[in-house]
Design a protein around this motif. Structure first.
Motif, PDB file in Angstrom:
ATOM      1  N   LEU A 146       9.418  17.210   9.163  1.00 59.70           N
ATOM      2  CA  LEU A 146       9.155  15.855   9.638  1.00 59.70           C
ATOM      3  C   LEU A 146      10.201  15.394  10.649  1.00 59.70           C
ATOM      4  O   LEU A 146       9.877  14.724  11.635  1.00 59.70           O
ATOM      5  N   LEU A 147      11.441  15.761  10.427  1.00 59.08           N
ATOM      6  CA  LEU A 147      12.474  15.416  11.397  1.00 59.08           C
ATOM      7  C   LEU A 147      12.247  16.145  12.722  1.00 59.08           C
ATOM      8  O   LEU A 147      12.487  15.593  13.799  1.00 59.08           O
ATOM      9  N   ARG A 148      11.748  17.371  12.635  1.00 55.60           N
ATOM     10  CA  ARG A 148      11.458  18.116  13.860  1.00 55.60           C
ATOM     11  C   ARG A 148      10.299  17.471  14.619  1.00 55.60           C
ATOM     12  O   ARG A 148      10.297  17.418  15.853  1.00 55.60           O
ATOM     13  N   VAL A 149       9.311  16.959  13.885  1.00 55.17           N
ATOM     14  CA  VAL A 149       8.203  16.257  14.529  1.00 55.17           C
ATOM     15  C   VAL A 149       8.709  15.006  15.235  1.00 55.17           C
ATOM     16  O   VAL A 149       8.281  14.686  16.347  1.00 55.17           O
ATOM     17  N   ARG A 150       9.630  14.291  14.599  1.00 55.82           N
ATOM     18  CA  ARG A 150      10.163  13.073  15.211  1.00 55.82           C
ATOM     19  C   ARG A 150      10.862  13.389  16.529  1.00 55.82           C
ATOM     20  O   ARG A 150      10.712  12.657  17.519  1.00 55.82           O
ATOM     21  N   GLU A 155       9.274  14.228  23.374  1.00 52.41           N
ATOM     22  CA  GLU A 155       9.125  15.099  24.540  1.00 52.41           C
ATOM     23  C   GLU A 155       7.699  15.566  24.798  1.00 52.41           C
ATOM     24  O   GLU A 155       7.367  15.970  25.910  1.00 52.41           O
ATOM     25  N   THR A 156       6.826  15.513  23.777  1.00 51.60           N
ATOM     26  CA  THR A 156       5.467  16.011  23.969  1.00 51.60           C
ATOM     27  C   THR A 156       4.650  15.083  24.853  1.00 51.60           C
ATOM     28  O   THR A 156       4.793  13.857  24.792  1.00 51.60           O
ATOM     29  N   GLU A 157       3.805  15.669  25.676  1.00 49.79           N
ATOM     30  CA  GLU A 157       2.903  14.883  26.511  1.00 49.79           C
ATOM     31  C   GLU A 157       1.512  14.786  25.903  1.00 49.79           C
ATOM     32  O   GLU A 157       0.722  13.933  26.298  1.00 49.79           O
ATOM     33  N   THR A 158       1.216  15.661  24.948  1.00 56.36           N
ATOM     34  CA  THR A 158      -0.137  15.708  24.386  1.00 56.36           C
ATOM     35  C   THR A 158      -0.211  15.238  22.940  1.00 56.36           C
ATOM     36  O   THR A 158      -1.254  14.744  22.510  1.00 56.36           O
ATOM     37  N   ASP A 163       0.599  22.364  20.041  1.00 57.54           N
ATOM     38  CA  ASP A 163       1.681  22.478  21.016  1.00 57.54           C
ATOM     39  C   ASP A 163       3.055  22.436  20.351  1.00 57.54           C
ATOM     40  O   ASP A 163       4.077  22.597  21.030  1.00 57.54           O
ATOM     41  N   LEU A 164       3.085  22.197  19.057  1.00 60.50           N
ATOM     42  CA  LEU A 164       4.345  22.171  18.316  1.00 60.50           C
ATOM     43  C   LEU A 164       4.635  23.575  17.797  1.00 60.50           C
ATOM     44  O   LEU A 164       3.936  24.085  16.924  1.00 60.50           O
ATOM     45  N   THR A 165       5.642  24.212  18.356  1.00 60.11           N
ATOM     46  CA  THR A 165       5.979  25.578  17.942  1.00 60.11           C
ATOM     47  C   THR A 165       7.458  25.662  17.556  1.00 60.11           C
ATOM     48  O   THR A 165       8.309  25.113  18.260  1.00 60.11           O
ATOM     49  N   PRO A 166       7.748  26.340  16.448  1.00 59.26           N
ATOM     50  CA  PRO A 166       6.771  26.860  15.491  1.00 59.26           C
ATOM     51  C   PRO A 166       6.038  25.729  14.781  1.00 59.26           C
ATOM     52  O   PRO A 166       6.510  24.592  14.759  1.00 59.26           O
TER      53      PRO A 166
END
Length: 435
Positions: A146-150, A155-158, A163-166
């Motif tokens: 969850l912290l990585r998603v935050r 930075e994500t445009e979509t 598009d989230l890797t890994p």
């Protein structure tokens, strides 16, 4: 200026990707162009090595009006959007004197929800979005994800999960995404202006070619809630998977866990009488499910019928009560209300569908060691749905490397609801199309 011919366009596209023209590919492209021009339907079996993607992308881009391309697998979606379409558009631009736009569109739950990210999950869930310990020093895999998603959200445009890797676990993604039923709606959401799902839909509205998946196509066609932009041409790749994907979308399921979740979510929003009615109905359903044996139900047993009617009626009462009450003491009330409604409406819809007893549905019990018993309902055939909802108002091209059964298209045509008179073609890497 003379309009470029299809062979010219196909030659340019094939040259751009470093390939060689194949008679089967040319024949396929001509057949697709003819179907689009005539507004007719077409079945095309294109064997491995035919160059199937260019065989339909070139006539689709030359068409000049919006075309939806639906695939079964993520791998092909990404191949089309990240490799095939960019190179094909670049190669056709000088000949077409325009640069066709393309976009990919997925279901809402595939996109990061900014409201969930910032406001958290409504409190009935086992864990909140971020607790102070996870945020300060994440010690669990869920907290780390969850912290990585935050961080990724900045930075994500979509906002596209793929598009989230890994990637992250389904459990973690559920904390930061919503279904279409749970969504507050862009106009009511504080984060509506930066909603990734809405931005994807806006891009699709501006595109000539929209790439989507079979599941979203089925939702758009069957559920009567338009999610795809208006189009008159549909190309279904990996078409041998379409029936199973549509059947999956048209399948309903009830489990004790699902029903109890609806009870918990609704309890804080309705009066005690309505909450007790749903709780009692849920307990009755759960008792029956404890005794359920796997297998098809030729008829709905009387006790199950009564339990489902009790669930249906209790859900109706709760749905009305949720709409009639407001409780400002509930934190983030709109999101809590929307999530509760989504859960209760889903239980209601499946219970009502089974109690109505359509002759075209099949009902059965399943039992899993981990998840326990479930009650499921699905159409015996989706051919009628497809004929009425998918083929009635647009030209549809269906293609795959494996469409023929027993040497002809009759089996797959019947399962899809297509008329036996619909044109069919078989192509091979070095051969011409045959009908």
């Amino acid at each position: 200026m003379t309009k470029p011919s299809l062979p010219e366009l196909l030659h340019a596209a094939v040259t751009a990707v470093g390939g060689t023209e194949r008679p089967g590919q040319v024949a396929m492209a001509v057949a697709v162009e003819q179907a689009i021009d005539d507004g007719s339907h077409l079945l095309v079996q294109a064997g491995t090595g035919t160059g199937k993607s260019l065989g339909y992308l070139v006539p689709a881009l030359a068409h000049g009006e919006r075309v939806v391309v639906a695939t079964a697998t993520l791998a092909l979606q990404r191949q089309l959007v990240e490799r095939d379409l960019p190179r094909t558009v670049d190669s056709l631009h000088p000949l077409l004197r325009r640069r066709p736009e393309f976009a990919m569109l997925k279901g809402r739950s595939n996109y990061l929800c900014m409201h969930r990210l910032h406001e958290g999950v409504p409190q009935d869930e086992e864990e909140g979005l971020f607790d102070q310990f996870e945020a300060a020093a994440p010690t669990s895999k869920l907290g780390q994800d969850l912290l990585r998603v935050r961080d990724w959200a900045d930075e994500t445009e979509t906002g596209d999960r793929d598009d989230l890797t890994p990637g992250i676990s389904d459990r973690a993604w559920a904390q930061v995404s919503v279904s279409s039923r749970e969504c507050l709606g862009a106009s009511k959401c504080a984060y509506g202006a930066e909603c990734f799902a809405e931005m994807a839909r806006e891009r699709a509205k501006l595109a000539e070619v929209v790439v989507t998946n079979h599941a979203l196509l089925a939702i758009d066609a069957i559920e009567g809630a338009p999610v795809l932009p208006q189009h008159e041409v549909l190309i279904v790749d990996e078409a041998h998977e379409l029936v199973s994907r549509v059947t999956g979308v048209a399948t309903g399921e009830l489990t004790p866990g699902q029903v109890n979740r609806a009870v918990r979510r609704a309890a804080k929003l309705v009066n005690e009488k309505a909450a007790d009615q749903l709780q009692t109905a849920a307990e009755g359903f759960e008792r029956l499910m404890e005794l359920a044996l796997p297998g098809r139900l030729e008829e709905i047993p009387e006790d199950l019928g009564y339990a489902l009617m009790a669930l249906r009626d209790a859900c109706r009462t709760v749905i009305s009560a949720i709409g009639a009450t407001r409780d400002k003491s509930v934190q983030d009330e709109d999101a809590v209300r929307k999530q509760a409604l989504a859960s209760v409406e889903n239980v209601h819809d499946v219970a009502e569908r089974i109690t109505n007893g359509s002759e075209w549905d099949v009902v059965w019990y399943e039992r899993h060691d981990r998840f326990g018993a479930s009650l499921r309902v699905a159409p015996m055939s989706v051919s009628g749905l497809l004929r009425e909802k998918l083929f009635a108002d647009r030209s549809v091209v269906l293609t795959s490397a494996t469409l023929k059964l027993g040497g002809d298209f009759n089996g797959v045509g019947a399962s899809l609801g297509l008329s036996p008179k619909a044109p069919r073609a078989t192509t091979s890497p070095g051969g011409r199309a045959s009908t």
